[in-house]
Scaffold this motif. Structure first.
Motif, PDB file in Angstrom:
ATOM      1  N   LEU A  50      13.498   5.227   8.554  1.00  0.00           N
ATOM      2  CA  LEU A  50      12.288   4.549   8.030  1.00  0.00           C
ATOM      3  C   LEU A  50      12.322   4.239   7.007  1.00  0.00           C
ATOM      4  O   LEU A  50      11.527   3.456   6.097  1.00  0.00           O
ATOM      5  N   LYS A  51      13.587   3.480   5.940  1.00  0.00           N
ATOM      6  CA  LYS A  51      13.888   3.179   5.037  1.00  0.00           C
ATOM      7  C   LYS A  51      13.373   1.335   5.024  1.00  0.00           C
ATOM      8  O   LYS A  51      12.285   1.258   3.579  1.00  0.00           O
ATOM      9  N   PRO A  52      13.541   0.748   6.046  1.00  0.00           N
ATOM     10  CA  PRO A  52      12.778  -0.310   5.871  1.00  0.00           C
ATOM     11  C   PRO A  52      10.990  -0.664   5.583  1.00  0.00           C
ATOM     12  O   PRO A  52       9.840  -0.827   5.449  1.00  0.00           O
ATOM     13  N   LEU A  53      11.157   0.891   6.680  1.00  0.00           N
ATOM     14  CA  LEU A  53       9.433   1.516   6.952  1.00  0.00           C
ATOM     15  C   LEU A  53       8.063   1.608   5.577  1.00  0.00           C
ATOM     16  O   LEU A  53       7.750   0.829   4.798  1.00  0.00           O
ATOM     17  N   PHE A  54       9.161   2.532   4.885  1.00  0.00           N
ATOM     18  CA  PHE A  54       9.147   2.668   2.999  1.00  0.00           C
ATOM     19  C   PHE A  54       9.177   1.624   1.726  1.00  0.00           C
ATOM     20  O   PHE A  54       8.114   1.691   1.461  1.00  0.00           O
ATOM     21  N   GLY A  55      10.356   1.043   2.632  1.00  0.00           N
ATOM     22  CA  GLY A  55      10.248  -0.135   1.339  1.00  0.00           C
ATOM     23  C   GLY A  55       9.487  -1.041   1.563  1.00  0.00           C
ATOM     24  O   GLY A  55       8.182  -1.405   0.855  1.00  0.00           O
ATOM     25  N   THR A  56       8.683  -1.134   2.354  1.00  0.00           N
ATOM     26  CA  THR A  56       7.345  -2.410   2.675  1.00  0.00           C
ATOM     27  C   THR A  56       6.066  -1.778   2.258  1.00  0.00           C
ATOM     28  O   THR A  56       5.785  -2.312   1.728  1.00  0.00           O
ATOM     29  N   LEU A  57       5.700  -0.276   2.715  1.00  0.00           N
ATOM     30  CA  LEU A  57       4.891   0.287   1.944  1.00  0.00           C
ATOM     31  C   LEU A  57       5.128   0.427   0.604  1.00  0.00           C
ATOM     32  O   LEU A  57       3.910   0.265  -0.349  1.00  0.00           O
TER      33      LEU A  57
END
Length: 384
Positions: A50-57
């Protein structure tokens, strides 16, 4: 900046404070070493995914709301088990904590970069890493005291209060940093940026440092016990590792900002120190354990602020969250890969061979950094 430092402390304290004390929990939720391993993996697994996804968010809607929302979710997940106390809720709470940390950890790193000028990035990331190291250091100790005093439910209750307090503090103090306009990015553009040596070099160094740190924390006590050392001595050695990492990070960041240290030289020196620490772990007795802890801690402390500052320097401001999330993913892979490599080799040969293998990989790091720099220079050189 203080709420951001507190967020870094929270993620480190939450990760190690609970993980270090789950093994002594005799409840029905943990019935075997396999179940314990799966429970520990829930937190890290959620972060990897999830870290890349939340970084993009964070790039899309702003890092501050993602960070505050992640801290609030961390508090709710912790409170769920503190209130329920049922075995099933322990698994759900640990998964929720990992998912929440995936949101507020890269968002906090992004805000550290956005709220500080480029000339102070080294110092800012050094201070941020210092407080994370304090969380790693105090987590097992204070977590053990809380579990002794009131069991896991008390530890989760303290985590809930900590997460809620930091979320409220950040909401009240951290300024709103609006998302920046972004050009449309294709999958090819993302792949090109994440495969650039300017990204791979610092991220690889961060992953290697985290691998060495995880091996030091996990396996140095094993080496100490094999040498006849007691738990107090081995525990002190692990504390020396975390303390060295905490002390070196602010110094490294200040040296980078002042021009006394370059990123390339600092990363190479950090990898060499960590490799030397793993080599020292092959020495028998307490001297080998203490030397290993000192060198691994110093190498990790040198790499961490320089790596994140280098990533912030080459990343467009509107993509900082995505870059920090991807870099954190690299660190998580190192966190899992280092102990896995050393453990697999130790199972077929000896622990000394495992230390030697990882030391050799880290020692090759400076050569890889030099090769990446050479390739970049060739690619940007004007045609003859």
């Amino acid at each position: 900046m203080w709420p951001l430092y507190a967020a870094g402390f929270t993620t480190a304290f939450g990760a190690h404070g609970i993980a270090a004390n789950l093994g002594g929990f005799s409840g029905d939720a943990i019935g075997s070493l396999l179940a314990l391993g799966l429970l520990l993996a829930l937190y890290d697994g959620a972060e990897v995914l999830l870290k890349p996804l939340f970084g993009t968010l964070a790039d899309r809607i702003g890092a501050r709301p993602v960070m505050v929302g992640g801290l609030a979710a961390f508090a709710l997940a912790s409170a769920a088990y503190a209130l329920a106390g049922e075995p099933g809720w322990l698994w759900a709470a640990r998964l929720g904590q990992g998912a929440a940390a995936s949101a507020f950890s890269p968002s906090a790193s992004s805000l550290v970069a956005r709220l500080n000028p480029a000339a102070r990035h080294g110092r800012a990331f050094g201070s941020y890493g210092f407080y994370k190291s304090i969380g790693y250091t105090l987590g097992p100790l204070l977590g053990g005291v809380l579990v002794w005093a009131g069991g896991l439910r008390l530890l989760f209750a303290v985590m809930a209060v900590l997460g809620a307090a930091v979320a409220g503090w950040a909401l009240a103090v951290v300024p709103g940093v609006p998302p920046l306009p972004r050009a449309r990015q294709t999958v090819r553009d993302l792949a090109r940026r994440l495969s650039d040596p300017a990204f791979l070099g610092p991220t690889g160094a961060l992953a290697a440092a985290t691998a060495a740190l995880s091996v030091g924390v996990g396996f140095l006590p094993v080496s100490g016990a094999a040498a006849g050392l007691g738990t107090i001595a081995t525990g002190a050695a692990v504390s020396v590792l975390a303390l060295c990492a905490a002390v070196v990070q602010p110094w490294a960041g200040k040296a980078l900002d002042a021009g006394r240290l370059t990123t390339r030289a600092g990363l190479a020196a950090g990898l060499a120190l960590a490799a030397a620490g793993l080599a020292a772990a092959m020495l028998p007795g307490l001297p080998g354990v203490l030397l290993a802890a000192t060198f691994i801690g110093a190498g990790t402390g040198l790499i961490t602020p320089l790596g994140f500052a280098a990533l912030a320097a080459v990343t467009p401001p509107e993509r900082l969250g995505q870059t920090m999330g991807s870099a954190e993913l690299g660190r998580e892979l190192g966190d899992a890969g280092g102990p896995l490599l050393v453990g697999a080799i130790a199972a077929t040969a000896t622990l000394t061979h495992g230390y030697a293998a990882l030391a050799a990989l880290l020692a090759a790091g400076p050569l890889l950094l030099a090769l990446a720099r050479f390739r970049t220079a060739r690619a940007t050189a004007p045609p003859r």
